[in-house]
Design an enzyme around this catalytic site. Structure first.
Site, mmCIF file in Angstrom:
data_model
loop_
_atom_site.group_PDB
_atom_site.id
_atom_site.type_symbol
_atom_site.label_atom_id
_atom_site.label_comp_id
_atom_site.label_asym_id
_atom_site.label_seq_id
_atom_site.Cartn_x
_atom_site.Cartn_y
_atom_site.Cartn_z
ATOM 1 N N LYS A 73 0.828 -1.207 0.000
ATOM 2 C CA LYS A 73 0.000 0.000 0.000
ATOM 3 C C LYS A 73 0.866 1.262 0.000
ATOM 4 O O LYS A 73 0.644 2.186 -0.774
ATOM 5 C CB LYS A 73 -0.938 0.006 1.199
ATOM 6 N N GLU A 117 10.516 -5.788 3.267
ATOM 7 C CA GLU A 117 10.643 -7.097 2.627
ATOM 8 C C GLU A 117 10.163 -7.050 1.176
ATOM 9 O O GLU A 117 10.808 -7.596 0.276
ATOM 10 C CB GLU A 117 9.835 -8.149 3.406
ATOM 11 N N GLY A 139 -4.621 -4.763 6.044
ATOM 12 C CA GLY A 139 -3.917 -5.741 5.215
ATOM 13 C C GLY A 139 -4.504 -7.135 5.300
ATOM 14 O O GLY A 139 -4.670 -7.823 4.289
ATOM 15 N N ARG A 140 -4.850 -7.565 6.499
ATOM 16 C CA ARG A 140 -5.371 -8.929 6.668
ATOM 17 C C ARG A 140 -6.814 -9.065 6.212
ATOM 18 O O ARG A 140 -7.381 -10.154 6.248
ATOM 19 C CB ARG A 140 -5.212 -9.362 8.120
ATOM 20 N N GLU A 146 -3.312 -11.285 14.715
ATOM 21 C CA GLU A 146 -2.919 -9.900 14.542
ATOM 22 C C GLU A 146 -4.062 -8.977 14.955
ATOM 23 O O GLU A 146 -3.827 -7.861 15.408
ATOM 24 C CB GLU A 146 -2.517 -9.634 13.086
ATOM 25 N N HIS A 177 -2.300 -37.870 11.773
ATOM 26 C CA HIS A 177 -1.056 -38.618 11.958
ATOM 27 C C HIS A 177 0.037 -37.742 12.552
ATOM 28 O O HIS A 177 1.212 -38.090 12.488
ATOM 29 C CB HIS A 177 -0.599 -39.204 10.618
ATOM 30 N N LYS A 215 10.266 -4.621 13.518
ATOM 31 C CA LYS A 215 10.673 -4.094 12.207
ATOM 32 C C LYS A 215 11.586 -2.885 12.370
ATOM 33 O O LYS A 215 12.585 -2.734 11.662
ATOM 34 C CB LYS A 215 9.429 -3.726 11.399
#
Length: 569
Positions: free
Chosen positions: A211, A217, A283-284, A369, A400, A533
């Site tokens: 955005k 990153e 964002g999420r 978050e 399993h 960050k």
């Protein structure tokens, strides 16, 4: 609606829930034996989803008290505040309008927030995105050498990655005939190196999703991808090794999802090829915005709009259905019951659908978050436990691996089981195994037999007498006894379509919202991700060899960095 959250722990319903909890004795086996209508009474529908709540550790009184709690904390009013654009993200003074991304075209009255016609803005961006996706899919959009796009690489992180990856994997059967998609998120150089290793630069389109166009990153990986594109195109003789040729290549092989058009242009991307979204989209919560550009290209705009329609179906259910039958509200309230009264620390999500193998990871960001907070929306400390650890894997893989803990461990682990009646790939086992699996067996039926059996086993267990009746030696009886009373919710749908996927995602969005309202927290900020960050930028010079920066670190960090510097080959 008041901006000060109600403290749930001061409400009459909370006190009644505490009393109820002191008297509560879970007995799923007994409840089902004496109440033949329990399953029907505690099963709900929402859109295409059938949601069976009957194997949860609740009685009718429990649910009545939880619904009362929802009213005591003004859940209906706060729901309406979200849908109408009030600034419920109080720490950032923003509206929370991911639901506006999927409003039906032409809905009246139009949604106007802070002087902006939100419906018009969303429609304009969706039309632009759809037109671009059609261009790429038809071959009208080509790379710098005139070849059509065969692979789209989405570069993003967090919500700019987890949502698109999850949806791409879930809807893979709908991607036939469209470009393939890959996703780069980790700043570990292995990620971008492996995702581009076998690609043809002449037929690859990169989507840089950020955005602010400033995420460390994402921008690092974007620069690595740009360098890869230039190097490969020059090496293949596809472009000249000049600044002009390189710039032309970026213009044809990179687009952006961002609102920072100046930074987009500085990178070399034409701002006309940038797709935007708004600060009221977290964002999420953004997979149904332009963050889904890779999905619209891979599956086509029609499938993307069907996904949006599924979101909208669940939105309407949540907004208009009375709490007693409101699936997201009830699931969110059940989570409050488990966290705050039954001391559950985690919540498992177990999709019996390989296509949903990234769904638990997606929910980790959505839920943790959002609700991993120790401060209420008014800045005061929380007055109860908040959040839970969401985790899971697709069945039968999890059976399993970690189901042992859910069945016989010492902690209560509520679990959501998700399955679909019709598989994407109906296959049969022609040979069988000569025993339980008969020749020609429908493998999906074998798969779902596990889905049905696991929730039954978790709910009802196996008594010591039942174990003895099987001829088990006495010294092994206790090890083979299952207590039962392990709570589960079963969610089923006819098939995993784009609409159904949208309904599932919106379901958990609203579940998360309900919990946040009860706990009085702001579920739409994420300040907790910022400190690490920021410190990474401060530590980076020390890692790169700056002795003064290294000396400024704490003893542990300093020793770890020194180890790295000594052993880096």
């Amino acid at each position: 609606m008041t901006t000060t959250p109600v403290d749930a722990t001061t409400t009459p319903s909370w006190a009644d829930l505490q009393r109820h909890h002191r008297e509560f004795r879970g007995d799923l086996r007994g409840w089902f034996a004496t109440d033949p209508g329990r399953a029907e009474r505690l099963t709900r529908t929402a859109g295409d989803l059938l949601v069976d709540l009957s194997k949860n550790l609740v009685t009718d009184e429990t649910l009545d008290l939880l619904v009362r709690l929802a009213h005591d904390v003004d859940l209906p009013a706060r729901t309406e505040a979200m849908f109408t654009g009030e600034h419920i993200n109080v720490t950032e003074d923003r509206a929370v309008l991911h639901t506006a991304l999927r409003r039906a075209p032409g809905t009246q009255p139009p949604l106007v927030v802070d002087g902006q016609d939100v419906d018009a803005d969303v429609a304009r961006e969706l039309d632009k995105l759809s037109a671009f996706a059609d261009q790429v899919r038809s071959g009208a959009w080509t790379g710098v050498t005139g070849k059509p796009v065969r692979t789209v690489v989405n570069i993003g992180i967090g919500g700019s990655d987890l949502g698109p990856v999850m949806v791409y994997e879930a809807l893979a059967p709908y991607g036939e005939g469209g470009p393939a998609a890959r996703f780069v998120s980790n700043i570990d150089p292995t990620d971008v190196a492996q995702k581009t290793a076998d690609l043809d630069p002449e037929t690859t389109l990169f989507i840089v999703a950020s955005k602010t166009f400033g995420t460390l990153e994402t921008l690092t990986n974007a620069r690595l991808a740009r360098a890869w594109l230039w190097e490969r195109l020059v090496a293949a003789g596809a472009i000249e090794d000049t600044a002009e040729a390189r710039q032309a290549a970026v213009g044809k092989h990179f687009v952006a999802v961002s609102t920072a058009l100046d930074k987009v242009a500085a990178f070399g991307i034409d701002p006309a090829n940038a797709f935007g979204f708004w600060d009221w989209v977290g964002g999420r919560y953004s997979v149904d915005s332009a963050i889904g550009t890779s999905l619209a290209i891979a599956f086509g705009p029609d499938v993307f709009r069907e996904l949006l329609a599924g979101f909208r179906t669940m939105d309407e259910h949540f907004r208009t259905t009375p709490l007693e039958r409101n699936v997201p509200a009830l699931m969110g309230l059940l989570n409050v019951w488990y966290v705050n009264f039954l001391d559950a620390h985690t919540h498992a999500v177990l999709p019996y659908a390989q296509q949903l193998h990234r769904f638990p990871a997606y929910l980790q960001q959505l839920t943790m978050e959002s609700n991993g907070k120790s401060v209420r929306a008014d800045g005061s400390p929380v007055t109860s436990q908040t959040g839970e650890v969401f985790w899971g894997e697709p069945g039968t893989n999890g059976q399993h691996a970690f189901y042992q803990l859910i069945h016989q461990g010492t902690r209560t682990i509520p679990a959501d089981f998700i399955a679909f009646a019709t598989p994407a790939y109906p296959l049969s086992d022609a040979e069988g195994d000569g025993g339980a699996v008969q020749p020609g067996a429908d493998v999906h039926e074998l798969f779902l037999a596990n889905f049905f059996a696991q929730t039954k086993a978790l709910a009802f267990g196996k008594t010591a007498d039942e174990v003895r009746a099987e001829g088990t030696a006495e010294h092994l009886v206790s090890a083979r006894t299952f207590s039962g009373n392990r709570p589960t919710t079963s969610i089923m749908a006819p098939a995993l379509t784009p609409s159904v996927l949208g309904q599932l995602v919106a379901l958990y969005e609203h579940v998360t919202f309900v919990q946040g309202v009860v706990w009085g927290i702001d579920s739409f900020d994420q300040w907790g991700v910022e400190l690490g960050k920021k410190l990474a930028l401060e530590v980076a010079p020390a890692v790169a060899g700056d002795d003064a920066a290294l000396a400024a670190q704490d003893a542990s960090t300093k020793a770890l960095v020194e180890y790295y510097r000594a052993h880096r080959s």
